[in-house]
Design a protein around this motif. Sequence first.
Motif, short mmCIF file in Angstrom:
data_model
loop_
_atom_site.label_atom_id
_atom_site.label_comp_id
_atom_site.label_asym_id
_atom_site.label_seq_id
_atom_site.Cartn_x
_atom_site.Cartn_y
_atom_site.Cartn_z
N GLY A 172 61.14 138.08 -11.84
CA GLY A 172 62.48 138.52 -12.28
C GLY A 172 63.29 137.06 -11.76
O GLY A 172 63.98 136.31 -12.49
N ARG A 173 62.80 136.85 -10.45
CA ARG A 173 64.08 135.43 -9.81
C ARG A 173 63.44 134.59 -10.61
O ARG A 173 63.85 133.79 -10.51
CB ARG A 173 64.02 135.32 -8.37
N VAL A 174 62.20 134.05 -10.37
CA VAL A 174 61.54 132.74 -11.80
C VAL A 174 62.23 133.01 -12.68
O VAL A 174 63.23 131.37 -13.16
CB VAL A 174 59.59 132.94 -11.71
N PHE A 175 62.15 133.68 -13.57
CA PHE A 175 62.75 133.96 -14.89
C PHE A 175 64.37 133.11 -14.76
O PHE A 175 64.58 132.33 -15.71
CB PHE A 175 62.69 135.37 -15.35
N THR A 176 65.18 133.47 -13.93
CA THR A 176 66.36 133.06 -13.90
C THR A 176 66.48 131.49 -13.02
O THR A 176 67.61 131.57 -14.11
CB THR A 176 67.41 134.32 -12.22
N ASN A 177 65.62 131.60 -12.90
CA ASN A 177 65.89 130.18 -12.43
C ASN A 177 65.25 129.25 -13.74
O ASN A 177 66.10 128.01 -13.74
CB ASN A 177 65.24 129.63 -11.13
N LEU A 178 64.70 129.72 -14.23
CA LEU A 178 64.51 129.08 -15.42
C LEU A 178 65.24 129.04 -16.50
O LEU A 178 65.43 127.79 -16.72
CB LEU A 178 62.94 129.79 -16.46
N VAL A 179 65.90 129.81 -16.63
CA VAL A 179 67.27 129.47 -17.39
C VAL A 179 68.55 128.90 -17.02
O VAL A 179 68.94 128.05 -17.35
CB VAL A 179 67.85 131.27 -17.13
N LEU A 180 68.46 128.86 -15.71
CA LEU A 180 69.78 127.97 -15.41
C LEU A 180 68.95 126.32 -15.69
O LEU A 180 69.86 125.52 -15.55
CB LEU A 180 70.07 128.06 -13.74
N VAL A 181 67.39 126.20 -15.09
CA VAL A 181 66.78 124.94 -15.55
C VAL A 181 67.50 124.47 -16.90
O VAL A 181 67.87 123.28 -17.36
CB VAL A 181 65.88 124.68 -15.17
N PHE A 182 67.18 125.90 -17.90
CA PHE A 182 67.17 125.40 -19.29
C PHE A 182 68.57 124.96 -19.84
O PHE A 182 69.31 124.04 -20.18
CB PHE A 182 66.74 126.13 -20.64
N ILE A 183 69.26 125.42 -19.56
CA ILE A 183 70.74 125.69 -19.64
C ILE A 183 72.16 124.53 -18.96
O ILE A 183 72.60 123.96 -19.40
CB ILE A 183 71.80 127.12 -19.11
N LEU A 184 71.45 124.55 -18.02
CA LEU A 184 72.45 123.17 -17.25
C LEU A 184 71.98 121.25 -17.66
O LEU A 184 72.29 120.60 -17.99
CB LEU A 184 72.29 123.50 -15.70
N PHE A 185 70.58 122.02 -18.36
CA PHE A 185 70.07 120.25 -18.54
C PHE A 185 70.23 121.02 -19.75
O PHE A 185 71.07 119.30 -20.56
CB PHE A 185 68.51 120.84 -18.67
N GLU A 186 70.46 121.26 -20.78
CA GLU A 186 71.35 120.89 -21.89
C GLU A 186 72.85 120.92 -22.06
O GLU A 186 73.08 119.74 -22.81
CB GLU A 186 71.18 122.13 -22.88
N SER A 187 73.26 121.36 -20.79
CA SER A 187 74.64 120.93 -20.67
C SER A 187 74.61 119.92 -20.19
O SER A 187 75.89 118.87 -20.68
CB SER A 187 75.46 121.83 -19.96
N GLY A 188 73.81 119.23 -19.59
CA GLY A 188 74.30 117.67 -18.17
C GLY A 188 74.15 116.90 -20.05
O GLY A 188 74.27 115.33 -19.50
#
Length: 424
Positions: free
Chosen positions: A58-74
């Motif tokens: 579950g924690r790996v999944f949440t970090n995975l989501v953040l990587v995708f969202i922040l990279f796309e935002s950047g």
Amino acid sequence: MTTPLLIILIGFLIFLGHYLAQLFQRTKVPDVVGLLLVGMLLGPVFHLIDPSAFGRAGRVFTNLVLVFILFESGLEVRFEQLRSALRGTVLLTTLNFVVTALVVSALAQWLTDLDFLSCLILGTILGGTSSAVVTTLARQVTILPQTATTLVMESAFSDVYTLGIPIALISFYTSSSFNVVTLAGQLVLALVGALLAGTGGGYLWLALLNRVPTLLKTRFSTPAFAFILYGVVELLQFSGPIAVLFFGIAVGNLPLLRRGWLRAVLPARTVELTRVEKDFFAEIVFLLRTFFFVYVGLSIVLDDPWLIALGVSMALVLFLVRIPVVLAAADRQTPQFDMALMSIMIPKGLGAAVLATLPAQRGLPGGAVIQTITFAVIVATTVGCTALFFLLDKGRILGFYQLFFRPPRPVDAPAPDGRSDAGA
């Protein structure tokens, strides 16, 4: 829940996510609310799914989501926006964290039996904002690029405070090994290290694409490199989210950087996602954030009516104190709508939920109280933020915020004798 039923549920959630997204486009009712409610119904209400069953996944999944969202935002941030937003971001992040920590600590000290240090731990856990919620909502309205950049960067920068300070306070509570100077040095090192790692990683990846052009034919190589960068930076005990955000900014701004002497240093090949790649990437982000918000709803633990009411009350107070924080940190030329939007962007995310479980795990006497209040604030701020977002987008509450934020004065048309046109 059996495996076949779980697979059916996953398919159902995908369809539900698409339906809620279309509903949001028609009605402006944020899909986040629906996804959170579904998660709460599956978890704390009917107990169909136990979030603890996911374990570390579950924690790996949440970090995975953040990587995708922040990279796309950047990728969508430009250096002009970054330069104009950086000062306001640092001031807004720091001021919001300090004010939130002090207000929550004071309320907890007054209304609960927690000792002073436990109240301070609670306040620092709730001092940041959720990157997933903020980036999702900020991209759904028409605001200045600088405003969107400030909000996204605040949600990433706040991780430096909300990860470092609560853990340090918990360590001090349990082992009495706390030093203010050491903590400040660690926070600065985490921020600077993440910035350097993110920009350096962008240069390294672009140089690698020049050497191995076949990587450009794959759809997932750049996000894969972002995963590697995030993991390495976290292993070095810096801020992975900030590194990924600046990696995306560096990759998306290479054409703007290749000027003067930098032409000889930076790679000539740029990274430009094709339409197919952008659609593919957007679909992955959509699926991940759908499951993310359902998982947040699953993770909520609400078992004490008094503490739940206290958490909701804290959330209401935080929405009010955010107004003077934005007033002090935002540029005076920021439009009133943008200032109002910044004032409602205080959702607390799963990072706060994870940190809230640490005091109980470490044996702190008020660990259960901290966890319950934190979960209540997470739900209240997330639902409150999305509800206020809906009302603000409809123009229902803009008048309220206009009482606090003055309209920006035209820079190129000053009134004679130093007086405004309105006062003439």
